[in-house]
Scaffold this motif. Structure first.
Motif, PDB file in Angstrom:
ATOM      1  N   SER A 287       0.836  -1.212   0.000  1.00  0.00           N
ATOM      2  CA  SER A 287       0.000   0.000   0.000  1.00  0.00           C
ATOM      3  C   SER A 287       0.866   1.256   0.000  1.00  0.00           C
ATOM      4  O   SER A 287       0.362   2.360  -0.169  1.00  0.00           O
ATOM      5  N   HIS A 288       2.173   1.113   0.213  1.00  0.00           N
ATOM      6  CA  HIS A 288       3.063   2.291   0.214  1.00  0.00           C
ATOM      7  C   HIS A 288       3.689   2.514  -1.162  1.00  0.00           C
ATOM      8  O   HIS A 288       4.395   3.503  -1.376  1.00  0.00           O
TER       9      HIS A 288
ATOM     10  N   GLY B 148      -4.295   7.734   5.720  1.00  0.00           N
ATOM     11  CA  GLY B 148      -4.547   6.822   4.602  1.00  0.00           C
ATOM     12  C   GLY B 148      -5.458   7.448   3.565  1.00  0.00           C
ATOM     13  O   GLY B 148      -5.182   7.421   2.359  1.00  0.00           O
TER      14      GLY B 148
ATOM     15  N   ARG C  61      -5.537   5.994  -0.079  1.00  0.00           N
ATOM     16  CA  ARG C  61      -5.271   4.579   0.265  1.00  0.00           C
ATOM     17  C   ARG C  61      -6.078   4.262   1.531  1.00  0.00           C
ATOM     18  O   ARG C  61      -5.582   4.292   2.643  1.00  0.00           O
TER      19      ARG C  61
ATOM     20  N   THR D  31      -5.310   0.538   5.423  1.00  0.00           N
ATOM     21  CA  THR D  31      -3.909   0.464   4.981  1.00  0.00           C
ATOM     22  C   THR D  31      -3.009   0.887   6.153  1.00  0.00           C
ATOM     23  O   THR D  31      -3.407   1.701   6.976  1.00  0.00           O
TER      24      THR D  31
END
Lengths: 91, 97
Positions: free
Chosen positions: B18-19, B65, B70, B74
């Protein structure tokens, strides 16, 4: 998220069953200048970080999100291994 | 939120999915007099804040997030939510932390 260095590991066979199979690494929080800061903690690991590596970790509820779909009980998870830091403190 | 200053950036190729594709900045929270307040944090950034910029920093996961699209669920707990142009203080507060 917070910078840290992996300084050890913990093994615990008897533990909350949601922690089964999780690596438990001891993390020393560090400053951008890599100086130790704050208390050492135990983190679960989502990246396969090794001993001595510079990492960053996430805390609280978000720490468990790092290990979804497993429902892991954790309040600190390593989510990245730092390759390089650029630090320029003077404004 | 807190007032912080961008003091650098983090490069990490091995990180949580997710990064991927997110800028990771080093942000030093500040007192009102510009002195350091606690330790620097790693924050995601969707505003292209530059080193030296004073910024609005959140340390709460939902804000962080969602600020970079995101969300939900996350592992992100800090983000730059704004780039500060000016800070105005009451006269009797100036110079205080």
């Amino acid at each position: 998220m917070f910078l840290g260095r992996v300084i050890g590991r913990v093994w615990a066979t008897v533990k909350n069953q949601n922690l089964t199979g999780q690596r438990l690494l001891i993390v020393q929080p560090v400053t951008p200048e890599l100086k130790d800061t704050g208390k050492r903690i135990v983190c679960t690991d989502a990246t396969g970080a090794g001993a001595g590596e510079l990492i960053y970790w996430v805390r609280a509820r978000e720490a468990s999100y790092a290990l979804l779909p497993d429902e892991v009980v954790t309040d600190g998870t390593i989510v990245g291994i730092v390759d390089h830091l650029d630090v320029k403190r003077t404004p | 939120m807190q007032i912080g200053r961008v003091i650098g950036s983090v490069v990490a190729t091995r990180k949580h999915p997710s990064h991927e594709g997110l800028k990771l900045l080093l942000v030093q929270p500040l007192n009102l007099d510009g002195t350091d307040r606690g330790d620097a944090v790693v924050a995601v950034d969707a505003l292209d804040a530059g080193v030296g910029d004073r910024v609005l920093l959140t340390n709460e996961g939902f804000c962080a997030g969602s600020s970079v699209g995101r969300w939900p669920a996350t592992p992100i707990d800090a983000a730059v939510l704004g780039v500060i142009e000016e800070i105005e203080l009451l006269p009797d507060v100036r110079g205080q932390r």
